[in-house]
Design a protein around this motif. Structure first.
Motif, mmCIF file in Angstrom:
data_model
loop_
_atom_site.group_PDB
_atom_site.id
_atom_site.type_symbol
_atom_site.label_atom_id
_atom_site.label_comp_id
_atom_site.label_asym_id
_atom_site.label_seq_id
_atom_site.Cartn_x
_atom_site.Cartn_y
_atom_site.Cartn_z
ATOM 1 N N GLY A 1 -10.908 -8.887 -4.532
ATOM 2 C CA GLY A 1 -10.688 -7.650 -5.476
ATOM 3 C C GLY A 1 -11.424 -7.823 -6.893
ATOM 4 N N ALA B 1 -5.870 -5.578 -4.981
ATOM 5 C CA ALA B 1 -5.832 -6.692 -4.595
ATOM 6 C C ALA B 1 -5.871 -7.678 -5.595
ATOM 7 C CB ALA B 1 -7.213 -6.841 -3.472
ATOM 8 N N LEU C 1 -7.078 -2.299 2.496
ATOM 9 C CA LEU C 1 -6.703 -3.287 1.510
ATOM 10 C C LEU C 1 -7.065 -4.909 1.940
ATOM 11 C CD1 LEU C 1 -5.328 -4.080 -1.218
ATOM 12 C CD2 LEU C 1 -3.262 -3.638 -0.208
ATOM 13 N N ALA D 1 -8.422 0.149 -3.994
ATOM 14 C CA ALA D 1 -7.837 -0.944 -3.096
ATOM 15 C C ALA D 1 -8.289 -2.167 -3.719
ATOM 16 C CB ALA D 1 -8.503 -0.679 -1.682
ATOM 17 N N SER D 2 -9.616 -2.325 -4.383
ATOM 18 C CA SER D 2 -10.106 -3.501 -4.709
ATOM 19 C C SER D 2 -8.998 -3.906 -5.922
ATOM 20 C CB SER D 2 -11.291 -3.527 -5.174
ATOM 21 O OG SER D 2 -11.834 -4.852 -5.872
ATOM 22 N N ASN E 1 0.844 -0.995 0.117
ATOM 23 C CA ASN E 1 -0.034 0.023 -0.017
ATOM 24 C C ASN E 1 0.961 1.197 0.100
ATOM 25 O OD1 ASN E 1 -1.682 2.225 0.459
ATOM 26 N ND2 ASN E 1 -2.534 1.315 2.129
ATOM 27 N N GLU F 1 -5.414 3.110 5.574
ATOM 28 C CA GLU F 1 -6.039 2.581 4.434
ATOM 29 C C GLU F 1 -5.515 3.247 3.092
ATOM 30 O OE1 GLU F 1 -7.099 4.397 7.021
ATOM 31 O OE2 GLU F 1 -8.366 2.812 8.328
ATOM 32 N N PHE F 2 -6.195 3.045 2.000
ATOM 33 C CA PHE F 2 -6.100 3.534 0.720
ATOM 34 C C PHE F 2 -6.518 4.954 0.732
ATOM 35 C CE2 PHE F 2 -3.995 -0.027 -0.872
ATOM 36 C CZ PHE F 2 -3.485 -0.024 -2.333
#
Length: 324
Positions: free
Chosen positions: A114, A125, A108, A121-122, A91, A101-102
């Protein structure tokens, strides 16, 4: 995957015996500047497993990044056999901003597997699982405690998995916690794809701790030696210490708000009624004692200078696995 076969990640091929850094670029900053995520690949000429060492799923857990960095600096990532992939920061957005977080506000570690067209974030992933994990046999994912909570060095594995238990014994962190896979986590996604993962926890966010880093490095060397992958120039220290296996644990939460003065030491065994901390007002009039509700090991301690009522302040084991 065996080392003799070409390894292709993000359309770049790494042959047996080669070293290469591949930059993963999925999205830019809002300034339109590129953000590159280095994927550092070291391959032996001899067949063997592929191992991934990664950190920074949460951008503020920088001690994990330091561990992977040290594996590279000390050339522990140059394998005797097989392939070692290192991703010190996954990240990169959170790392730049010193946040967990993103930028889209998502964790994530809760959005796997994802989506190619989903949130930022997805999408990360999705590409990690699509481009990297299909080549991997084993993973160690390095984490730290969040919100000023300091984790004792520990490995987390799912219960009733003898192969992971054996690998945890070999890594030999002071503690091993049995914990079920969380839906949407990287660990759960790897498990579904047949990748054997040890999740290392140690230290706290936005902090570097040499003792935690050293525990992780020595455990990683034992892990690689077990797979016959450790660089022969590196010495490995085998300890007679046995990990303490924790089947159940619980959080002790603050009953009062105030300034927090911790007394108990991380990793210590406490008995019911032992003094763990005091919570006071800033004016010298009130002081509340925090005592252990039961005996157990302190596997996480709050390092914050003040707490609010309901804050998690100690994570204490409640049930240990009996030695067989």
């Amino acid at each position: 995957m065996t080392a003799s076969k070409p390894l292709t990640i993000l359309k770049e091929t790494i042959l047996a015996g080669e070293s290469k850094t591949i930059n993963m670029e999925i999205a830019k900053l809002h300034t339109m500047n590129k953000l590159k995520i280095p994927i550092i690949v070291e391959r032996s000429k001899t067949d063997g497993p592929t191992v991934l060492f990664c950190a920074g799923l949460h951008g503020d857990e920088i001690n994990g990044t330091e561990i992977v960095r040290q594996l590279i600096v000390q050339k522990i990532n140059k394998p005797k056999i097989g392939t070692i992939i290192c991703i010190p920061i996954i990240n990169i957005f959170g790392f730049v901003n010193k946040t967990r977080e993103f930028p889209d506000g998502r964790d994530l570690n809760r959005v796997f597997p994802g989506s190619k067209t989903g949130s930022l974030a997805s999408r990360f992933a999705y590409h990690i699982l699509k481009e990297i994990i299909p080549h991997v046999d084993y993973t160690i994912d390095f984490h730290a405690g969040g919100a000023s909570r300091f984790n004792a060095p520990q490995i987390r594995i799912v219960p009733e998995n003898q192969e992971l238990k054996q690998l945890s014994d070999i890594f030999n962190a002071p503690f091993t916690l049995y914990s079920k896979n969380i839906s949407g986590s990287f660990r759960s996604a790897c498990d579904k794809l047949g990748v054997k993962m040890l999740l290392f926890e140690g230290g706290k966010s936005l902090d570097l701790n040499d003792a935690i880093t050293q525990e992780a490095i020595e455990g990683t060397k034992r892990f690689l030696a077990h797979l016959d992958m450790l660089n022969p120039r590196k010495k490995v220290i085998f300890s007679e210490r046995k990990p303490i296996y924790i089947e159940k644990s619980s959080w002790l939460r603050a009953k009062f708000s105030g300034m927090f003065h911790g007394v108990a030491v991380i990793g210590a065994f406490v008995k019911k009624g032992d003094l763990l901390a005091t919570i006071s007002d800033p004016y010298g009039k009130v002081e509340h004692k925090v005592k252990a509700p039961h005996e157990g090991y302190l596997i996480n301690v709050n390092d914050a200078p003040f707490v609010y009522q309901g804050d998690a302040i100690y994570h204490i084991s409640t049930h240990l696995e009996k030695e067989s």
